[in-house]
Design a protein around this motif. Structure first.
Motif, mmCIF file in Angstrom:
data_model
loop_
_atom_site.group_PDB
_atom_site.id
_atom_site.type_symbol
_atom_site.label_atom_id
_atom_site.label_comp_id
_atom_site.label_asym_id
_atom_site.label_seq_id
_atom_site.Cartn_x
_atom_site.Cartn_y
_atom_site.Cartn_z
ATOM 1 N N SER A 14 0.850 -1.192 0.000
ATOM 2 C CA SER A 14 0.000 0.000 0.000
ATOM 3 C C SER A 14 0.884 1.239 0.000
ATOM 4 N N ILE A 15 0.519 2.216 -0.815
ATOM 5 C CA ILE A 15 1.166 3.521 -0.794
ATOM 6 C C ILE A 15 0.091 4.526 -0.419
ATOM 7 N N VAL A 16 0.146 5.009 0.802
ATOM 8 C CA VAL A 16 -0.876 5.921 1.314
ATOM 9 C C VAL A 16 -0.338 7.348 1.261
ATOM 10 N N VAL A 17 -1.052 8.231 0.590
ATOM 11 C CA VAL A 17 -0.640 9.626 0.431
ATOM 12 C C VAL A 17 -1.636 10.519 1.170
ATOM 13 N N GLU A 18 -1.123 11.381 2.037
ATOM 14 C CA GLU A 18 -1.967 12.269 2.838
ATOM 15 C C GLU A 18 -1.714 13.740 2.502
ATOM 16 N N ASN A 19 -2.750 14.535 2.666
ATOM 17 C CA ASN A 19 -2.671 16.006 2.576
ATOM 18 C C ASN A 19 -2.266 16.501 1.190
ATOM 19 N N VAL A 20 -2.809 15.871 0.150
ATOM 20 C CA VAL A 20 -2.512 16.302 -1.216
ATOM 21 C C VAL A 20 -2.981 17.737 -1.455
ATOM 22 N N ASP A 21 -3.999 18.167 -0.720
ATOM 23 C CA ASP A 21 -4.540 19.520 -0.902
ATOM 24 C C ASP A 21 -3.532 20.610 -0.546
ATOM 25 N N LEU A 22 -2.442 20.246 0.144
ATOM 26 C CA LEU A 22 -1.440 21.244 0.536
ATOM 27 C C LEU A 22 -0.447 21.553 -0.587
ATOM 28 N N ILE A 23 -0.485 20.786 -1.680
ATOM 29 C CA ILE A 23 0.481 20.981 -2.762
ATOM 30 C C ILE A 23 0.121 22.221 -3.568
ATOM 31 N N PRO A 24 1.038 23.180 -3.733
ATOM 32 C CA PRO A 24 0.779 24.338 -4.610
ATOM 33 C C PRO A 24 0.539 23.878 -6.043
ATOM 34 N N THR A 25 -0.384 24.526 -6.742
ATOM 35 C CA THR A 25 -0.720 24.121 -8.104
ATOM 36 C C THR A 25 0.347 24.555 -9.093
ATOM 37 N N THR A 26 0.273 24.005 -10.316
ATOM 38 C CA THR A 26 1.217 24.337 -11.378
ATOM 39 C C THR A 26 1.250 25.850 -11.618
ATOM 40 N N LEU A 78 4.048 5.334 3.758
ATOM 41 C CA LEU A 78 3.185 6.488 4.001
ATOM 42 C C LEU A 78 3.889 7.747 3.522
ATOM 43 N N VAL A 79 3.206 8.535 2.694
ATOM 44 C CA VAL A 79 3.719 9.816 2.212
ATOM 45 C C VAL A 79 2.793 10.908 2.743
ATOM 46 N N THR A 80 3.328 11.790 3.578
ATOM 47 C CA THR A 80 2.515 12.837 4.189
ATOM 48 C C THR A 80 3.069 14.203 3.814
ATOM 49 N N PHE A 81 2.269 14.991 3.112
ATOM 50 C CA PHE A 81 2.651 16.360 2.781
ATOM 51 C C PHE A 81 2.369 17.253 3.980
ATOM 52 N N GLN A 82 3.388 17.985 4.412
ATOM 53 C CA GLN A 82 3.263 18.899 5.538
ATOM 54 C C GLN A 82 2.912 20.302 5.037
ATOM 55 N N PRO A 83 2.379 21.170 5.901
ATOM 56 C CA PRO A 83 2.066 22.539 5.469
ATOM 57 C C PRO A 83 3.295 23.224 4.874
ATOM 58 N N PRO A 84 3.154 23.844 3.709
ATOM 59 C CA PRO A 84 4.317 24.451 3.046
ATOM 60 C C PRO A 84 4.816 25.692 3.763
ATOM 61 N N LEU A 85 6.102 25.952 3.626
ATOM 62 C CA LEU A 85 6.704 27.209 4.070
ATOM 63 C C LEU A 85 6.730 28.140 2.853
ATOM 64 N N THR A 86 6.089 29.282 2.955
ATOM 65 C CA THR A 86 5.997 30.207 1.828
ATOM 66 C C THR A 86 6.810 31.461 2.117
ATOM 67 N N PHE A 87 7.629 31.857 1.134
ATOM 68 C CA PHE A 87 8.522 32.997 1.299
ATOM 69 C C PHE A 87 8.296 33.993 0.157
ATOM 70 N N ALA A 136 -12.245 7.904 13.027
ATOM 71 C CA ALA A 136 -11.248 8.865 12.541
ATOM 72 C C ALA A 136 -10.654 8.403 11.219
ATOM 73 N N GLY A 137 -10.063 9.341 10.502
ATOM 74 C CA GLY A 137 -9.295 8.985 9.312
ATOM 75 C C GLY A 137 -10.036 9.013 8.015
ATOM 76 N N GLY A 138 -11.380 9.162 8.037
ATOM 77 C CA GLY A 138 -12.126 9.249 6.785
ATOM 78 C C GLY A 138 -12.011 7.984 5.962
ATOM 79 N N LYS A 139 -11.966 8.131 4.655
ATOM 80 C CA LYS A 139 -11.904 6.986 3.736
ATOM 81 C C LYS A 139 -10.537 6.914 3.068
ATOM 82 N N GLU A 140 -9.494 7.069 3.855
ATOM 83 C CA GLU A 140 -8.155 7.050 3.297
ATOM 84 C C GLU A 140 -7.791 5.660 2.804
#
Length: 512
Positions: free
Chosen positions: A28-40, A175-184, A465-469
């Motif tokens: 299994s490759i579980v990816v979390e917090n995809v919504d945190l990725i900045p768009t193209t 498990l791949v977890t995207f953390q909140p981005p640091l924006t500068f 908890a955890g929704g439908k991940e």
């Protein structure tokens, strides 16, 4: 808005190859917090790959020693726009000038591209996160300085935490977890504009380290991780419907308190700190005994009478035999693939320290496994030419189902072996271990609920908890259906791998 660099066709090929092979290698490759990725179109630095729906292209970087060879792997890396990074360890004479590469990387970011950097400077192999290099922070400073007159310019650094359950083992989980981005931006971060003080660079690097380590295991030893996972399984026993992300975060909570109880529990008394240390040692002793017997905690938690063990032995052996028989024809097709990959990787490991060759090993598995698999596929189609339109689709489907059947067969045989070992241990020893385990569970529960603030009813809590991940099981029907799923095996224990024994330990590996 910036559009980013057009995506070359070879990049699509590489992404397809990685997705295809990774789905085979990992359970299994579980990816979390995809919504945190900045768009193209938004400049972004990150440390792993991202879904195609979020970014059309990711500018990869790799160590320069992988470039310039007359091999398919080298051509694939170069044609996908990957940038070569010279490492000091590879150039002891001091000829590690990355000026041109950094210029290309900054131009790509200014176009709105996303670039992938590895701040540890190598693939992670040890239980602890290596000290991060300052290259990411310095690159941010350089890009901001070049765009100091553009008030709307922003660049994000997206930390990504990657947790491998057992990295080197087939059909393990990740498990791949995207953390909140640091924006500068030049406006909000004038301290990063040239000339910049090195303390500011170190500060950004420290923030990056904190965010990466917040979502994965960062331990001085594998023993602490093993004890933390055991404590997590005791608190939320096998069968608790939790996602892989929930399991990692729960284990990490115990890991942090075991690493430094005086820091994690600042209000605790000296006696309480000593109790945590004692619990840590007792958990290790308990796990050592389990490893010696080659059984896992759940077999001690729920003792079985001998007649139940005997009946289950028959059921498990029968089921394993049926599944193995079903998978045997397909395994004959897999044999050349596994043999070719094993031979190639075995030879390549001789070229250097294991911790410094993980990238190439992964590429060797990908390329040799894929190419040998394609050869098997085409040969099977050629040998069945009269019905080639059918076998063209049937052969890969049959190979995949054979792998799934074999995975279930191994799991059934693993349960059979564990039951045999229970009989070998004997009733008296199991009874003593059960009492020891019962006392340990009580201490773990007190620590979890009273000190760590974890829920009093973990099974009820994690079922909601955890929704439908991905990897999650909801209810009895889903549990049964997932067992026969063609996509992936149902996981009750996230430590499970494709092994004939339960995998809980992290063996010492010679790095030389």
């Amino acid at each position: 808005m910036l559009q980013g660099t057009p995506t070359p066709w070879s990049y699509f090929l590489i992404r397809f190859l990685f997705k295809f092979v990774l789905k085979i290698f990992y359970g299994s490759i579980v990816v979390e917090n995809v919504d945190l990725i900045p768009t193209t179109g938004k400049p972004c630095l990150l440390v792993t790959s991202i879904p195609a729906r979020k970014r059309n292209m990711l500018r990869l970087t790799a160590k320069a020693t992988q470039f310039g060879h007359r091999t398919f792997t080298s051509w694939l890396i170069e044609s996908a726009g990957t940038l070569p990074i010279k490492r000091r360890k590879d150039h002891p004479n001091g000829d590690a000038d990355n000026t041109d590469v950094m210029e290309s990387l900054m131009l790509a970011l200014e176009k709105g591209d996303a670039a992938c950097l590895f701040p540890e400077g190598m693939s992670r192999f040890h239980p602890t996160i290596a000290p991060l290099k300052t290259g990411v922070a310095r690159l941010v400073s350089d890009v901001l300085s070049r765009n100091r007159d553009n008030p709307d310019f922003e660049i994000s650094v997206l930390p990504v935490s990657i947790t491998y359950m057992h990295r080197q083992h087939f059909r393990s989980d990740v498990l791949v977890t995207f953390q909140p981005p640091l924006t500068f931006s030049p406006k909000n971060n004038p301290e990063l504009l040239a000339p910049v003080e090195f303390s500011q660079v170190r500060s950004v690097t420290a923030q990056l380290h904190d965010r990466i380590s917040s979502g994965t295991f960062d331990s001085p030893s594998w023993d602490l991780i093993r004890s933390a996972k055991l404590a997590a399984r005791m608190y939320a026993p096998l069968g608790t419907r939790m996602t892989l992300g929930d399991f990692v975060r729960l284990s990490r909570t115990f890991l942090e308190v075991f690493k430094a109880p005086q820091d994690f529990l600042p209000e605790a008394s000296q006696t309480e700190i000593e109790e945590v240390d004692k619990l840590k040692k007792d958990l290790k002793s308990y796990q050592d005994q389990l490893a010696k017997w080659s059984i896992k905690d759940d077999r001690i938690r729920r003792p079985l009478p001998r007649h139940t063990i005997l009946s289950r032995l028959l059921i498990r052996l029968t089921w394993a035999s049926c599944l193995f028989t079903m998978s045997l024809p397909g395994l004959a097709l897999w044999l050349p693939v596994f043999a070719t990959t094993f031979y190639a990787v075995h030879n390549f490991k001789k070229t250097g320290p294991i911790f410094d060759t993980w990238d190439e090993i992964a590429q060797y598995k990908l390329i040799y496994g894929l190419m040998s698999g394609i050869c098997v596929w085409l040969c099977a189609v050629a040998l069945t030419w009269p019905i080639a339109p059918v076998t063209f689709f049937l052969v890969p489907a049959f190979m995949w189902m054979s792998l799934r059947w074999f995975e279930d067969a191994v799991a059934a045989f693993r349960a059979f072996v564990a039951l045999l070992r229970l009989l070998a241990v004997g009733k008296e020893k199991l009874k003593k271990m059960h009492e020891f385990r019962k006392e340990l569970h009580g201490r773990v529960a007190v620590l979890a609920i009273s000190k760590l603030g974890l829920p009093q009813d973990p099974e009820g809590y994690f079922s909601q908890a955890g929704g439908k991940e991905k990897g999650r099981i909801r209810g009895g029907w889903d549990s049964s259906a997932r067992y026969f799923s063609i996509k992936r095996r149902r996981k009750r224990d996230w430590n499970e791998t494709l092994r004939l024994y339960d995998k809980v330990d992290y063996p010492e590996v010679d790095d030389t």
